[in-house]
Design an enzyme around this catalytic site. Structure first.
Site, short mmCIF file in Angstrom:
data_model
loop_
_atom_site.label_atom_id
_atom_site.label_comp_id
_atom_site.label_asym_id
_atom_site.label_seq_id
_atom_site.Cartn_x
_atom_site.Cartn_y
_atom_site.Cartn_z
CE LYS A 182 -1.77 3.02 1.59
NZ LYS A 182 -1.78 4.47 1.14
CD GLU B 124 11.66 5.01 10.02
OE1 GLU B 124 11.62 5.99 10.79
OE2 GLU B 124 11.67 5.11 8.79
CB CYS C 146 12.14 9.62 9.14
SG CYS C 146 13.19 8.25 8.60
CD GLU D 298 9.28 13.78 11.28
OE1 GLU D 298 10.27 13.15 10.89
OE2 GLU D 298 8.17 13.25 11.48
#
Length: 489
Positions: free
Chosen positions: A183, A257, A291, A389
């Site tokens: 996906k 993650e 990330c 973030e």
């Protein structure tokens, strides 16, 4: 419709049960270039019915097909045929990334070539892995530990590194005997199409690899399907928490993650000019959309102003432009909503810190999702721009008193994915690395090796991907106690 140079055979279909089939809804997802804001492609949009069909196909292939019980050597050989197919398509993978996400064309080829090479390395890990091992036991003559596939895996990948991240998940799933449902992000689905075509070309059995493309509601439906034994997700912490709660309710396995707000600690022994070049080159890589990005810089207070001035000078030299231009050093961010998110944080930063440079749209670019490299100085570590973030080319400079204060500040975060210390002293680098609570840590810059375990502490995730250890999240351990060694071993 696909971008020029990307030759996907069936963009208007989904890959379910070994066949290319129309989406249930008949709807299409438009792919928008972040360079031009123009539509560059369209793919089928899966809905809940398609997700259920993909789970049923993967479930059938796992429960009744040969793949889970195929000898590991045969699985590895078939997977290597997939890799050989993908090697021929590196230029397409590179072009797809640039067209959909705005990644620099100058970096796209080496990046995707390296990702394909990494798949061969993962196959090598599987070749060395002992899927059945003998252990000493006081309860039986023969004690065996069998490592068996966890089952049906939903592999959900983000938009920033769509090929490498998805291919990694698929590799570990296939090599351990799992079946998998890909996906991809709706913004960057083309790489998953190419992976599905590689599986088809390699003769992977029907239903072992499936592809469904859809938006958040359909993705959530996939995660909630009780036929999914494991979810492997890379993306935001908010989405990861939702997935963890769903998996926890039925004890499904998950590897997550998630986000990061990683710190680079600058010591007194590291030259300011080198630090400025390194930190500017890092925060502009992939437009800051990584990330593990080093987005917080923790510096001794007496060096703060000098470093701020040096970074600002470096940022002003960065060449901003379309990602197809080989001279470009900073391309666009991936999509409009991401640009708006970054702009929101820039406005927040103006209220709480000193904007040294950047923060606006480049004057020579009136279309596309572009923003200048941005530096905030005198940032308080408890502020939003230091704690949340941003996922863009925005750097926060945080002054501290000494090394102890630097380590405390680095650890004062909900995240724990990555980190670095800029120093010429390897002993100091090791000492600091052991005290900063992150899943990865490097000396002198952003260092990552996906042949080694990768993942985070705290809200940066659960589990590890990469290295031989990346096999374990796709396996269940079974203890077998019998009276003699079986002849099959």
């Amino acid at each position: 419709m696909t971008p020029e140079g990307v030759n996907v055979a069936h963009p208007d279909k989904l890959f379910i049960g070994g066949r290319w089939v129309p989406a249930h809804s008949g709807r299409m997802i438009e792919l928008v270039s972040p360079n031009t804001e123009q539509v560059v492609g369209r793919v089928a949009e899966a809905d809940e019915a398609d997700m259920d069909a993909a789970v049923a196909a993967a479930r059938m292939a796992f429960d009744h097909g040969p793949w889970p019980t195929t000898p590991p050597a045969e699985r590895i050989a078939m997977f290597r045929r997939m890799v050989a197919h993908l090697e021929t398509r590196v230029p397409e993978l590179a072009r797809a990334w640039t067209a959909q996400m705005g990644g620099l064309a100058s970096f796209a080829g080496p990046m995707h070539g390296g990702s394909v090479m990494a798949l061969s390395q993962i196959a090598g890990f599987a070749e060395q892995f002992e899927f059945v091992e003998r252990r000493p036991s006081m309860a039986a003559d023969t004690a065996l530990i069998a490592y068996e596939p966890v089952g049906v895996v939903a592999a959900i990948a983000p938009w920033n590194g769509p090929f490498g991240i998805m291919a990694n998940k698929v590799a570990y799933a296939l090599l351990t005997g799992c079946t998998v449902i890909m996906k991809p992000s709706p913004e960057t689905p083309l790489e998953a199409y190419i992976i599905a075509e590689a599986a088809e070309a390699a003769g992977i059995p029907a239903g072992v690899v499936n592809l469904v493309t859809g938006h958040r509601e359909a993705s959530d439906h996939l995660v909630c399907n009780e036929g999914v034994d494991k979810v492997s997700f890379t993306g935001s912490t908010v989405a990861g928490k939702r997935i963890a709660s769903v998996c926890g309710a039925r004890m499904a396995r998950c590897t997550l993650e998630l986000g990061g707000k990683s710190a680079a600690i600058v010591r007194d022994d590291f030259p300011i000019d080198e630090a400025a070049k390194m930190l500017t080159g890092t925060i502009t890589m992939m437009s800051g959309q990584v990330c593990a990005m080093l987005s917080r810089v923790i510096v001794p207070r007496h060096r703060h102003d000098e470093l701020a001035e040096a970074i600002a000078a470096e940022m002003k030299q960065v060449r901003i432009g379309h990602s197809d231009d080989p001279e470009t050093q900073l391309g666009p961010v991936a999509m409009k909503r991401q640009l708006e998110r970054i702009e929101m944080y820039v406005e927040e930063g103006r209220q709480t810190a000193d904007l040294v440079t950047g923060g606006g749209r480049p004057a020579h670019l009136n279309r596309g999702y572009f923003i200048e490299p941005t530096l905030f100085a005198n940032v308080k570590n408890e502020s939003r721009i230091a704690q949340e973030e941003i996922f863009g080319p925005v750097l926060s400079l945080i002054p501290v008193e000494d090394e102890e204060d630097a380590i405390r500040t680095a650890n004062a975060s909900a995240y724990g994915l990555n980190g670095s210390v800029l120093t010429t002293d390897a002993d100091a680098a090791y000492r600091i690395a052991r005290r900063v609570r992150t899943g990865g840590f490097g000396q002198n810059g952003l260092r990552m090796d996906f042949g080694l375990p990768f993942g985070g502490f705290k809200q940066s995730g659960i589990g590890r991907e990469g290295g031989p250890e990346g096999l374990f999240p796709y396996l269940e351990m079974k203890t077998i106690l019998i009276d003699a060694m079986p002849s099959a071993l």
